[in-house]
Scaffold this active site. Structure first.
Site, PDB file in Angstrom:
ATOM      1  N   GLY A   1       0.958  -1.218   0.010  1.00 17.19           N
ATOM      2  CA  GLY A   1      -0.042   0.006  -0.116  1.00 17.19           C
ATOM      3  C   GLY A   1       0.812   1.371  -0.051  1.00 17.19           C
ATOM      4  O   GLY A   1       1.848   1.125   0.659  1.00 17.19           O
ATOM      5  N   CYS A   2       0.501   2.173  -0.880  1.00 24.51           N
ATOM      6  CA  CYS A   2       1.238   3.401  -0.998  1.00 24.51           C
ATOM      7  C   CYS A   2       0.357   4.853  -0.972  1.00 24.51           C
ATOM      8  O   CYS A   2       0.246   5.477  -1.841  1.00 24.51           O
ATOM      9  CB  CYS A   2       2.414   3.389  -2.092  1.00 24.51           C
ATOM     10  SG  CYS A   2       3.783   4.640  -1.701  1.00 24.51           S
TER      11      CYS A   2
ATOM     12  N   ARG B   1      -1.918  -1.174  -6.182  1.00 24.07           N
ATOM     13  CA  ARG B   1      -3.041  -1.635  -7.342  1.00 24.07           C
ATOM     14  C   ARG B   1      -2.753  -1.225  -8.771  1.00 24.07           C
ATOM     15  O   ARG B   1      -2.896  -1.429  -9.754  1.00 24.07           O
ATOM     16  CB  ARG B   1      -4.156  -1.384  -6.701  1.00 24.07           C
ATOM     17  CG  ARG B   1      -4.736  -2.535  -5.927  1.00 24.07           C
ATOM     18  CD  ARG B   1      -6.258  -2.588  -5.603  1.00 24.07           C
ATOM     19  NE  ARG B   1      -6.779  -1.441  -5.087  1.00 24.07           N
ATOM     20  CZ  ARG B   1      -7.896  -1.296  -4.701  1.00 24.07           C
ATOM     21  NH1 ARG B   1      -8.884  -2.047  -5.019  1.00 24.07           N
ATOM     22  NH2 ARG B   1      -8.345  -0.098  -4.311  1.00 24.07           N
TER      23      ARG B   1
ATOM     24  N   LYS C   1      -6.381  -1.462  12.236  1.00 20.03           N
ATOM     25  CA  LYS C   1      -7.161  -1.678  13.295  1.00 20.03           C
ATOM     26  C   LYS C   1      -8.300  -2.811  13.131  1.00 20.03           C
ATOM     27  O   LYS C   1      -8.574  -3.283  13.823  1.00 20.03           O
ATOM     28  CB  LYS C   1      -7.543  -0.271  13.688  1.00 20.03           C
ATOM     29  CG  LYS C   1      -8.365   0.482  12.949  1.00 20.03           C
ATOM     30  CD  LYS C   1      -8.585   2.027  13.227  1.00 20.03           C
ATOM     31  CE  LYS C   1      -9.251   2.691  12.132  1.00 20.03           C
ATOM     32  NZ  LYS C   1      -8.288   3.448  11.176  1.00 20.03           N
TER      33      LYS C   1
ATOM     34  N   ILE D   1       0.551   8.624  18.933  1.00 16.36           N
ATOM     35  CA  ILE D   1       0.852   8.548  20.239  1.00 16.36           C
ATOM     36  C   ILE D   1       1.407   7.091  20.533  1.00 16.36           C
ATOM     37  O   ILE D   1       0.807   6.033  20.392  1.00 16.36           O
ATOM     38  CB  ILE D   1      -0.495   8.536  20.838  1.00 16.36           C
ATOM     39  CG1 ILE D   1      -1.114  10.051  20.576  1.00 16.36           C
ATOM     40  CG2 ILE D   1      -0.360   8.795  22.482  1.00 16.36           C
ATOM     41  CD1 ILE D   1      -2.548  10.213  21.116  1.00 16.36           C
TER      42      ILE D   1
ATOM     43  N   ASP E   1     -14.978   2.926  14.117  1.00 17.30           N
ATOM     44  CA  ASP E   1     -13.519   3.047  14.087  1.00 17.30           C
ATOM     45  C   ASP E   1     -12.940   3.106  15.599  1.00 17.30           C
ATOM     46  O   ASP E   1     -12.057   2.163  15.788  1.00 17.30           O
ATOM     47  CB  ASP E   1     -13.164   4.337  13.516  1.00 17.30           C
ATOM     48  CG  ASP E   1     -11.663   4.532  13.700  1.00 17.30           C
ATOM     49  OD1 ASP E   1     -10.767   4.339  12.726  1.00 17.30           O
ATOM     50  OD2 ASP E   1     -11.254   5.305  14.550  1.00 17.30           O
TER      51      ASP E   1
ATOM     52  N   LYS F   1     -10.542   0.099  17.794  1.00 15.37           N
ATOM     53  CA  LYS F   1      -9.369   0.659  18.780  1.00 15.37           C
ATOM     54  C   LYS F   1      -9.740   0.076  20.110  1.00 15.37           C
ATOM     55  O   LYS F   1      -8.801  -0.278  20.768  1.00 15.37           O
ATOM     56  CB  LYS F   1      -9.099   1.901  18.797  1.00 15.37           C
ATOM     57  CG  LYS F   1      -8.795   2.617  17.279  1.00 15.37           C
ATOM     58  CD  LYS F   1      -8.906   4.192  17.073  1.00 15.37           C
ATOM     59  CE  LYS F   1      -8.516   4.326  15.537  1.00 15.37           C
ATOM     60  NZ  LYS F   1      -8.567   5.648  15.296  1.00 15.37           N
TER      61      LYS F   1
END
Lengths: 453, 453
Positions: A16-17, A51, A109, A140, A205, A209
């Site tokens: 992935g970029c 991709r 995640k 963090i 989301d 986490k």
């Protein structure tokens, strides 16, 4: 020392970029000398799987491939960094890499929260490292402190603001008195919310986490499906104002708690949940504004800790990935391995109904004698103790001869609180339940208001 | 796997059994099952070296010894935990332990700041671990994040409140307007200050921590002697009030900064310094009250981070030691070792005179025409640019026909600022220099006041 000697390069495959991946590529080049000195060997990019190669003219063409499966098992690759996101093909690729003995770093995640156990088992089986600091709260340093610094302590609670989009929206509502819709529109315009904001505003989301944090903090396995999840769509400007009266601020919290066993034989358990809650304005989390993240940790010996910083963005997330990369690469060079996931405690997850919480209930009621008695009776019938009651607006609400009544409860099982609210809405003196929000003291007392019940 | 097999216990020698040591003994017993599960082997106390055994009736007598030297090299000891403090005999004991291949954990900031390099070299020579999370900011996971989580990033600044005693005193002065003497008396009465508070109030404790933080953050060696150190004895109630006018709060800061090289050929360098400074009241550090610690970190990719928690006390410090102990014990069990100290950067330490700072100068001056011109001329002569000037109390100060003038400068080399102040005190229109305090923006702008110069 590994068999390749101290100065042989550690070679990295990047999957992935996008925003994060391109920052990783940039930092690997910019910081090459420092990284080599810290690792004890050069850290080199072996390949980048994307991709659509034509979208990445900035990458050296010999590094670019569309065949991620071939890349992750290539002989010359030591470490695989996954920043694709989503469940598949990320899971399959990481499992292939780990099975081939490559160390793996992921910021994913959703995958960790759904199926972290499978990844951890694959890492254990091959003796490879699996690191994922970037998956929660971006830059963090949070997972390493939980997993390592506090490994000799007993963590009792992790509660935090781990989604920047919703924190931005709630901050905007608090500062300006804006409605949810207006604040969301502003967040979208400024790039803090995506075109489809569901994953953020519905709490998914944050729930992913929470699952990761609870697993690490309590040495157990909590998946996204175990996390009770409510988003912020229903939070109104009136809720924000009501919180202010109580000396509170509304934040979307991810809360992971250890719940002691009971004398009745209930085993020790854990709770992981996400919802908007009123927290004391004097709490350090209340001051965390805008798109920042912060996580509050309580442990038996350490006491109260807080970690604060940028929870998202390309560069902050890349910083966390590179920190993991230095650790993993160093382990390769000296022939060791990092701490593995520890889930020996196998604690059951308490469903939301059994979790002790507090409610702030705002009711539209008839403005006549006996109303408070009827309402207080309903709370008592459900064994919910009232902490404070406040009446406002007598005779003026909606011109229907009603008044507004705010009730703040003491702690009770969430199911009892929910049943109480349901029963209240059936009383003929109650015209409507305007809002229900939980109150989280987080170790500080929330000021009582009006009449104390 | 080590040659002793996964289930052979990891045996710990404890040096010192005061406030921290006795908490370690308690937690090792209370958390034994959890520690064993996390390490993969039981963690056992092999012996406790104390000076006066009769004062420790709570310890099993077979564990107690007065011969620390024999204990640290005993065949059955794997890890040595030092919580004696001070330079000797702690240094000799730790060196003996490391040379004998024992891993070492220490909370000894004074020793690490004076001679950490010798300890690190001994650990490297024998391949043993040396961990010291508890030496700075007690329970706050700070050193591990700096050393590991941010190892792929470029840290530019670490600035923090790392001494609880002085923060308690300054908080009390800020809240109540108390004098330094009264606030110190209160801190002593409540147990926040020791009978001899010098190490705290003169800044030496914070300076040791600054040396450790700068070394880790910048991958170089900074010793206590390199740290410019000023304490809080000279801070007055008037200073606190003056800070308030500027929208600031006074905190004793430990500041570690990377100073870029200049076009004139000055090499990149670092600064480590401790002094009371005005910081913007809106900065997260400004809200850190009482005996708490907090450290603010800035890095190129991660951005701004903050770590907050209890910086002292038996249980918090023991939590940090036990976190290290789990890491070290796990390394023993799986046969690896943790990251070693990295000081490859070998950056020179800039002396305080060359460090860019800002001053807040309060002067008692003659109340007549031309005074501001004379004073502004002196700043200009030293190439110090004035950010703001404010005059108060004209004609009324001490009944001597004087006025009070406050000058806030822009950033300039500290030596230029100091020379300016010295020159000002020689002007006949200046009756006295009432106070000189540094202003640290920490990335936020400090509101200008009065006339902008």
């Amino acid at each position: 020392m590994s068999d390749r000697g101290q100065s042989a390069p550690v070679r990295v495959a990047l999957l992935g970029c996008g925003t994060v991946g391109s920052e990783i590529v940039r930092l690997l080049a910019e910081q090459a000398d420092d990284l080599a000195a810290r690792v004890g060997a050069p850290v080199e990019l072996a390949g980048v799987a994307v991709r659509r190669p034509h979208r990445h003219p900035e990458l050296p063409s010999e590094l670019v491939t569309t065949d991620a499966h071939a890349l992750v098992t290539r002989e010359d690759v030591d470490v695989v960094v996954e920043v694709i996101g989503g469940i598949e093909p990320a899971r399959t690729l990481l499992l292939e890499a780990l099975k081939a003995g490559k160390s793996a770093i992921t910021a994913n995640k959703a995958l960790l929260a759904e199926d972290g156990a499978t990844l951890a088992e694959a890492a254990d089986a091959s003796g490879a490292d699996l690191y994922y600091e970037a998956s929660v709260a971006g830059a963090i340093p949070l997972l390493r402190p939980l997993r390592e610094s506090l490994a000799g302590d007993r963590i009792t609670r992790v509660a935090g603001i781990v989604n920047g989009t919703t924190n931005y929206i709630l901050s905007a509502m608090t500062v300006s008195g804006a409605s949810y819709a207006d604040a969301l529109e502003q967040a979208t315009r400024l790039g803090y919310a995506e075109a489809d904001p569901s994953a953020d505003v519905d709490g998914y989301d944050a729930a992913s986490k929470a699952a990761i944090l609870a697993s690490l903090a309590f040495h157990t396995r909590v998946t996204a499906a175990d996390v009770h999840c409510e988003g912020i769509r229903a939070v109104t400007a009136a809720d924000i104002a009501a919180a202010d009266v109580l000396g509170c601020t509304i934040k979307l919290l991810a809360i992971c708690e250890r719940i002691p066993g009971s004398d009745d034989g209930d085993p020790e358990s854990v709770s992981a949940r996400v919802y908007p809650a009123m927290i004391p304005a004097s709490h350090p989390l209340a001051a965390v504004d805008g798109a920042f993240n912060a996580v509050f940790v309580e442990a038996d010996a350490a006491g109260q800790l807080m970690f604060y910083g940028q929870g998202a963005g390309g560069a902050p997330t890349a910083s966390a990935v590179l920190g993991d990369l230095v650790a993993v690469a160093r382990n390769r060079v000296i022939g060791g391995r990092g701490p593995r996931d520890s889930s020996y405690a196998s604690l059951p997850v308490r469903s939301i109904g059994g979790v002790p919480t507090r409610y702030h209930v705002s009711l539209e009621v008839a403005d006549r004698a006996g109303v408070l008695a009827a309402i207080a009776g309903e709370f008592a019938r459900h064994q919910v103790s009232i902490a404070a009651v406040r009446q406002t607006g007598g005779g003026a609400v909606d011109g229907n001869g009603g008044a507004r009544l705010v009730v703040v409860t003491h702690t009770a099982p969430d199911a009892a609180l929910a049943s109480t609210v349901e029963a209240l809405s059936g009383l003929d003196v109650v015209y409507g339940v305007e809002s229900v929000l939980r109150v989280e003291d987080l170790g500080r007392s929330v000021s009582a208001l009006g009449v104390t019940g």
